[in-house]
Design a protein around this motif. Structure first.
Motif, short mmCIF file in Angstrom:
data_model
loop_
_atom_site.label_atom_id
_atom_site.label_comp_id
_atom_site.label_asym_id
_atom_site.label_seq_id
_atom_site.Cartn_x
_atom_site.Cartn_y
_atom_site.Cartn_z
N ARG A 211 -2.15 -60.43 -42.33
CA ARG A 211 -3.11 -60.84 -43.36
C ARG A 211 -2.97 -59.96 -44.60
NH1 ARG A 211 -6.58 -61.93 -38.87
NH2 ARG A 211 -7.34 -59.78 -38.90
N ALA A 212 -2.70 -58.66 -44.39
CA ALA A 212 -2.52 -57.76 -45.53
C ALA A 212 -1.32 -58.16 -46.37
CB ALA A 212 -2.36 -56.32 -45.03
N VAL A 213 -0.24 -58.58 -45.72
CA VAL A 213 0.96 -59.02 -46.43
C VAL A 213 0.67 -60.29 -47.22
CG1 VAL A 213 3.29 -59.96 -46.13
CG2 VAL A 213 2.59 -57.92 -44.87
N ILE A 214 -0.08 -61.22 -46.60
CA ILE A 214 -0.43 -62.47 -47.29
C ILE A 214 -1.29 -62.18 -48.51
CG2 ILE A 214 -1.72 -64.62 -47.08
CD1 ILE A 214 -0.83 -64.72 -44.14
N ASP A 215 -2.26 -61.27 -48.36
CA ASP A 215 -3.13 -60.90 -49.49
C ASP A 215 -2.31 -60.28 -50.62
OD1 ASP A 215 -5.33 -61.81 -48.14
OD2 ASP A 215 -5.93 -59.82 -47.39
N GLN A 216 -1.33 -59.45 -50.27
CA GLN A 216 -0.47 -58.84 -51.29
C GLN A 216 0.35 -59.90 -52.02
OE1 GLN A 216 1.69 -56.04 -48.83
NE2 GLN A 216 0.51 -54.32 -49.59
N ALA A 217 0.88 -60.86 -51.25
CA ALA A 217 1.68 -61.93 -51.86
C ALA A 217 0.84 -62.77 -52.80
CB ALA A 217 2.31 -62.79 -50.77
N LEU A 218 -0.39 -63.11 -52.38
CA LEU A 218 -1.26 -63.92 -53.21
C LEU A 218 -1.68 -63.17 -54.48
CD1 LEU A 218 -3.56 -65.54 -50.48
CD2 LEU A 218 -1.74 -66.64 -51.79
N ALA A 219 -1.72 -61.84 -54.38
CA ALA A 219 -2.09 -61.03 -55.54
C ALA A 219 -0.90 -60.73 -56.44
CB ALA A 219 -2.72 -59.71 -55.07
N GLY A 220 0.26 -61.23 -56.05
CA GLY A 220 1.46 -61.01 -56.85
C GLY A 220 2.06 -59.64 -56.68
N GLU A 221 1.66 -58.92 -55.63
CA GLU A 221 2.18 -57.58 -55.40
C GLU A 221 3.42 -57.63 -54.53
OE1 GLU A 221 -0.94 -55.34 -53.60
OE2 GLU A 221 -2.40 -55.77 -55.17
N GLU A 222 4.18 -56.55 -54.54
CA GLU A 222 5.35 -56.45 -53.68
C GLU A 222 4.88 -56.32 -52.24
OE1 GLU A 222 9.34 -53.67 -53.03
OE2 GLU A 222 8.02 -53.35 -54.75
N THR A 223 5.44 -57.13 -51.36
CA THR A 223 4.97 -57.13 -49.97
C THR A 223 5.84 -56.23 -49.10
OG1 THR A 223 6.35 -59.05 -49.44
CG2 THR A 223 4.09 -59.47 -50.16
N ARG A 224 5.20 -55.71 -48.04
CA ARG A 224 5.94 -54.92 -47.06
C ARG A 224 6.17 -55.79 -45.83
NH1 ARG A 224 0.58 -53.42 -46.79
NH2 ARG A 224 -0.39 -53.48 -44.73
N GLY A 225 7.05 -55.35 -44.98
CA GLY A 225 7.33 -56.13 -43.77
C GLY A 225 6.18 -56.05 -42.77
N ALA A 226 5.95 -57.12 -42.04
CA ALA A 226 4.90 -57.12 -41.02
C ALA A 226 5.44 -57.63 -39.69
CB ALA A 226 3.73 -57.98 -41.46
N SER A 227 6.76 -57.60 -39.54
CA SER A 227 7.37 -58.10 -38.31
C SER A 227 7.12 -57.14 -37.16
CB SER A 227 8.88 -58.30 -38.50
OG SER A 227 9.14 -59.40 -39.32
N THR A 228 6.64 -57.66 -36.06
CA THR A 228 6.46 -56.86 -34.85
C THR A 228 7.75 -56.88 -34.04
OG1 THR A 228 5.68 -58.78 -33.62
CG2 THR A 228 4.01 -57.46 -34.77
N ILE A 229 7.79 -56.05 -33.01
CA ILE A 229 8.97 -56.06 -32.13
C ILE A 229 9.14 -57.41 -31.43
CG2 ILE A 229 9.82 -55.08 -29.95
CD1 ILE A 229 9.07 -52.32 -31.08
N PRO A 230 8.07 -58.07 -30.93
CA PRO A 230 8.27 -59.42 -30.38
C PRO A 230 8.83 -60.39 -31.42
CG PRO A 230 6.19 -58.53 -29.63
CD PRO A 230 6.71 -57.57 -30.64
N MET A 231 8.37 -60.31 -32.65
CA MET A 231 8.87 -61.21 -33.70
C MET A 231 10.35 -60.95 -33.97
SD MET A 231 5.56 -61.04 -36.24
CE MET A 231 6.29 -61.92 -37.61
N GLN A 232 10.72 -59.68 -34.03
CA GLN A 232 12.13 -59.35 -34.26
C GLN A 232 12.99 -59.77 -33.07
OE1 GLN A 232 12.83 -55.35 -35.99
NE2 GLN A 232 10.61 -55.23 -36.18
N THR A 233 12.44 -59.65 -31.88
CA THR A 233 13.20 -60.01 -30.68
C THR A 233 13.51 -61.50 -30.65
OG1 THR A 233 12.14 -58.21 -29.44
CG2 THR A 233 13.24 -59.92 -28.16
N VAL A 234 12.51 -62.34 -30.88
CA VAL A 234 12.76 -63.78 -30.83
C VAL A 234 13.61 -64.23 -32.01
CG1 VAL A 234 10.68 -64.26 -29.48
CG2 VAL A 234 10.55 -64.36 -31.98
N LYS A 235 13.46 -63.55 -33.15
CA LYS A 235 14.32 -63.88 -34.29
C LYS A 235 15.78 -63.62 -33.93
CE LYS A 235 15.59 -61.03 -37.24
NZ LYS A 235 15.70 -59.93 -38.23
N ASN A 236 16.05 -62.45 -33.35
CA ASN A 236 17.42 -62.11 -32.97
C ASN A 236 17.96 -63.03 -31.90
OD1 ASN A 236 17.55 -59.97 -34.78
ND2 ASN A 236 16.88 -58.46 -33.29
#
Length: 231
Positions: free
Chosen positions: A93-118
């Motif tokens: 949610r913090a990343v989405i708020d940053q994106a909506l505010a036009g700010e530079e976003t940081r990564g929010a990928s968890t280890i499960p997210m990175q695992t299934v992506k790979n």
């Protein structure tokens, strides 16, 4: 005339069916990856095989990985790994708020997210990939134990061009098995994960050393953060 008109419809139906099967396949594979003797390969590994490049990956059991490496990777990549169920919604949610505010976003990928992506998806940012990644991460966290999830992640993560998994990375960078990594070596390997092509744990830049210092400090205090992996 009717058969001519129905032919494109049949092709479209078959295409839709193939797409549905491809979307369902990762979910079917999740329980098949439960046993410890199953050693999954990732899409980047398969891509290298398809292009005749090959890769270095030596599977290692979770209990044969130095705990300092596990601590370092957790504190570098996903400090709330033991507390969320695949997705860290607060960070997301913090990343989405940053994106909506036009700010530079940081990564929010968890280890499960990175695992299934790979395992199942592809590199690069896109809303499509994220849309596929989120439910897969939730499913993986539900089907696999935290220890199995971490074991798979550490054995498919890329640590350099053609180098996959912590055992190959430890041997490639320091000439030792993953079980014998020191705290400093573990921290350097952990901070090299976001940029495996540009960061070398055995030859760290000043920036890498600064990052590793922070990870070392966090890893020493990881305590309850890793309770789901060590009794």
């Amino acid at each position: 005339m009717t058969s001519r008109k129905s032919r494109p419809q049949r092709l479209l139906r078959r295409l839709v069916l193939v797409l549905i099967l491809l979307l369902l396949l990762p979910y079917v594979l999740l329980p098949l990856y439960l046993p410890s003797f199953v050693h999954p390969v990732s899409t980047p590994m398969l891509a290298r095989l398809a292009t005749f490049q090959g890769y270095d990956r030596q599977w290692v059991a979770f209990d044969d990985i130095a705990p300092v490496l596990v601590q370092s990777v957790m504190m570098s990549e996903d400090g709330q790994f033991c507390n969320h169920h695949g997705v860290d919604w607060r960070e997301y949610r913090a990343v989405i708020d940053q994106a909506l505010a036009g700010e530079e976003t940081r990564g929010a990928s968890t280890i499960p997210m990175q695992t299934v992506k790979n395992l199942y998806l592809w590199n690069g940012r896109s809303y499509l990939r994220k849309g596929l990644e989120l439910p897969l991460a939730l499913a993986a966290d539900a089907v696999w134990s935290k220890k199995r999830l971490m074991e798979i992640y550490l054995n498919i993560a890329e640590w350099g061009p053609g180098v996959y998994g912590i055992e190959a990375a430890a041997q490639n960078q320091f000439g030792i098995p993953a079980a014998k990594l020191s705290r400093r070596q573990a921290a350097l390997l952990a901070v090299s994960l976001p940029d495996p092509d540009g960061r070398q744990a055995a030859a760290p830049s000043a920036h890498m050393n600064a990052l590793a210092n922070r990870v070392e400090r966090l890893a020493r205090k990881s305590g309850s953060y890793i309770s789901c992996l060590y009794d």
